[in-house]
Each structure stands twice: as C-alpha cells, then as structure tokens.
Design a protein around this motif. Structure first.
Motif, PDB file in Angstrom:
ATOM      1  N   VAL A  34      38.832  58.245  33.515  1.00 30.01           N
ATOM      2  CA  VAL A  34      39.285  58.809  34.507  1.00 30.01           C
ATOM      3  C   VAL A  34      38.630  58.476  35.689  1.00 30.01           C
ATOM      4  N   SER A  35      39.053  57.787  36.716  1.00 28.67           N
ATOM      5  CA  SER A  35      38.376  57.424  37.703  1.00 28.67           C
ATOM      6  C   SER A  35      38.877  57.869  39.211  1.00 28.67           C
ATOM      7  N   TRP A  36      37.949  57.842  40.130  1.00 27.61           N
ATOM      8  CA  TRP A  36      38.438  58.127  41.547  1.00 27.61           C
ATOM      9  C   TRP A  36      38.300  56.819  42.391  1.00 27.61           C
ATOM     10  N   TYR A  37      39.429  56.280  43.129  1.00 25.17           N
ATOM     11  CA  TYR A  37      39.451  55.189  44.041  1.00 25.17           C
ATOM     12  C   TYR A  37      39.776  55.899  45.244  1.00 25.17           C
ATOM     13  N   ARG A  38      39.402  54.975  46.168  1.00 28.02           N
ATOM     14  CA  ARG A  38      39.860  55.165  47.493  1.00 28.02           C
ATOM     15  C   ARG A  38      40.168  54.094  48.547  1.00 28.02           C
ATOM     16  N   GLN A  39      41.040  54.263  49.212  1.00 28.16           N
ATOM     17  CA  GLN A  39      41.727  53.060  50.061  1.00 28.16           C
ATOM     18  C   GLN A  39      41.602  53.350  51.648  1.00 28.16           C
ATOM     19  N   ALA A  40      40.751  52.782  52.239  1.00 26.73           N
ATOM     20  CA  ALA A  40      40.894  52.992  53.645  1.00 26.73           C
ATOM     21  C   ALA A  40      41.814  52.183  54.407  1.00 26.73           C
ATOM     22  N   PRO A  41      42.141  52.311  55.608  1.00 20.97           N
ATOM     23  CA  PRO A  41      43.312  51.529  56.303  1.00 20.97           C
ATOM     24  C   PRO A  41      42.651  50.164  56.727  1.00 20.97           C
ATOM     25  N   GLY A  42      43.465  49.055  55.964  1.00 21.65           N
ATOM     26  CA  GLY A  42      43.258  47.704  56.247  1.00 21.65           C
ATOM     27  C   GLY A  42      42.218  47.188  55.124  1.00 21.65           C
ATOM     28  N   LYS A  43      41.912  48.165  54.278  1.00 21.57           N
ATOM     29  CA  LYS A  43      40.964  47.618  53.385  1.00 21.57           C
ATOM     30  C   LYS A  43      41.578  47.643  51.914  1.00 21.57           C
ATOM     31  N   GLU A  44      40.872  46.993  50.858  1.00 23.10           N
ATOM     32  CA  GLU A  44      41.391  47.097  49.550  1.00 23.10           C
ATOM     33  C   GLU A  44      41.034  48.570  48.959  1.00 23.10           C
ATOM     34  N   ARG A  45      41.564  48.660  47.830  1.00 21.61           N
ATOM     35  CA  ARG A  45      41.213  49.895  47.094  1.00 21.61           C
ATOM     36  C   ARG A  45      39.845  49.662  46.125  1.00 21.61           C
ATOM     37  N   GLU A  46      39.170  50.716  46.555  1.00 21.74           N
ATOM     38  CA  GLU A  46      37.844  50.389  45.625  1.00 21.74           C
ATOM     39  C   GLU A  46      37.547  51.607  44.781  1.00 21.74           C
ATOM     40  N   LEU A  47      36.853  51.322  43.703  1.00 22.00           N
ATOM     41  CA  LEU A  47      36.037  52.237  42.957  1.00 22.00           C
ATOM     42  C   LEU A  47      35.120  53.253  43.415  1.00 22.00           C
ATOM     43  N   VAL A  48      35.354  54.638  43.433  1.00 22.49           N
ATOM     44  CA  VAL A  48      34.491  55.526  43.879  1.00 22.49           C
ATOM     45  C   VAL A  48      33.378  56.121  42.710  1.00 22.49           C
ATOM     46  N   ALA A  49      34.124  56.556  41.752  1.00 20.98           N
ATOM     47  CA  ALA A  49      33.447  57.017  40.380  1.00 20.98           C
ATOM     48  C   ALA A  49      34.491  57.167  39.364  1.00 20.98           C
ATOM     49  N   HIS A  50      33.813  57.177  37.935  1.00 19.86           N
ATOM     50  CA  HIS A  50      34.526  57.205  37.014  1.00 19.86           C
ATOM     51  C   HIS A  50      33.878  57.919  35.824  1.00 19.86           C
ATOM     52  N   ILE A  51      34.549  58.531  34.808  1.00 24.10           N
ATOM     53  CA  ILE A  51      33.957  59.131  33.709  1.00 24.10           C
ATOM     54  C   ILE A  51      34.696  58.991  32.686  1.00 24.10           C
ATOM     55  N   ILE A  52      33.733  58.610  31.707  1.00 22.18           N
ATOM     56  CA  ILE A  52      34.524  58.038  30.399  1.00 22.18           C
ATOM     57  C   ILE A  52      34.756  59.125  29.309  1.00 22.18           C
ATOM     58  N   SER A  53      35.354  58.888  28.382  1.00 22.69           N
ATOM     59  CA  SER A  53      35.602  59.908  27.216  1.00 22.69           C
ATOM     60  C   SER A  53      34.538  60.469  26.695  1.00 22.69           C
ATOM     61  N   GLY A  54      33.422  59.845  26.640  1.00 20.48           N
ATOM     62  CA  GLY A  54      32.222  60.263  26.173  1.00 20.48           C
ATOM     63  C   GLY A  54      31.397  61.051  27.079  1.00 20.48           C
ATOM     64  N   GLY A  55      31.578  61.235  28.130  1.00 17.49           N
ATOM     65  CA  GLY A  55      30.926  62.034  29.214  1.00 17.49           C
ATOM     66  C   GLY A  55      30.221  61.121  29.894  1.00 17.49           C
ATOM     67  N   GLY A  56      29.865  60.064  29.904  1.00 19.81           N
ATOM     68  CA  GLY A  56      29.314  58.814  31.019  1.00 19.81           C
ATOM     69  C   GLY A  56      30.107  58.635  32.210  1.00 19.81           C
ATOM     70  N   THR A  57      29.163  58.848  33.205  1.00 16.95           N
ATOM     71  CA  THR A  57      29.820  58.544  34.254  1.00 16.95           C
ATOM     72  C   THR A  57      28.904  57.365  35.349  1.00 16.95           C
TER      73      THR A  57
END
Length: 113
Positions: A34-57
């Motif tokens: 599960v991930s959080w992405y963000r997209q600012a106006p005029g910019k590409e969507r970028e990965l902010v953070a993710h967490i995997i099923s085992g708990g790693g971030t």
C-alpha cells in the motif's frame, strides 16, 4: 477488486501537521503493498511512501523524518509533520493486490500561510 477512499486532506500552515487515511474494501494485511503517492500541478505523480505486507516501509528522500506511514487491518495512514509549501499536492492511495494496482480518488493537501 479493491476500492480505496482517502480522507484527511485540507489546508494547513507551513510547519503544521495532517494525518491522511486510506480505507480499503479489503483487509489491509492481505494487500501486498500500500502506497501513498502525490501529484502537484504540472508535475508527475511521485511515490511518497509505501508499506509492504510484512510491515517494511520506504520513504521518498524529500519526506524522510517528517512523514510516517502505518496501518491497521482497515486503513493505511500517512502522518505528515513539519509540512512545507512544496508538499502541496493531491495525495493518492495505491494498493497492489497480486499484479493489479488500484487507486483512490485522491485528497488535496495545501500547505500555505
């Protein structure tokens, strides 16, 4: 199929905090990533953070030490502290289940004085 709904966005002053939530129609612990992405106006969507099923971030360098991703069986959260104007964007929750990536509709975060 997984449905995702983000909430918690809003307007905050620089240095402030917000907590985003992503609610899923599936148990969060059954989702590979599960991930959080963000997209600012005029910019590409970028990965902010993710967490995997085992708990790693993992975090983008730009948010390390300020943002924290966490989860329970129903939701994934993004605690955002020390917010900066450059954090302004639409924040999306993404869930990878097997080989399919599902997206939420996004929630607006605006950091401004």
């Amino acid at each position: 199929q997984v449905q995702l709904v983000e909430s918690g966005g809003g307007l905050v002053q620089p240095g402030g905090s917000l907590r985003l939530s992503c609610a899923a129609s599936a148990n969060m612990f059954s989702i590979n990533v599960v991930s959080w992405y963000r997209q600012a106006p005029g910019k590409e969507r970028e990965l902010v953070a993710h967490i995997i099923s085992g708990g790693g971030t993992k975090y983008a360098d730009s948010v390390k030490g300020r943002f924290t991703i966490s989860r329970d069986n129903a939701k994934v959260y993004l605690q955002m502290n020390s917010l900066k104007p450059e954090d302004t964007a639409v924040y999306y929750c993404g869930a990878l289940l097997k080989t399919v990536l599902y997206w939420g509709q996004g929630t607006q975060v605006t950091v401004s004085s």
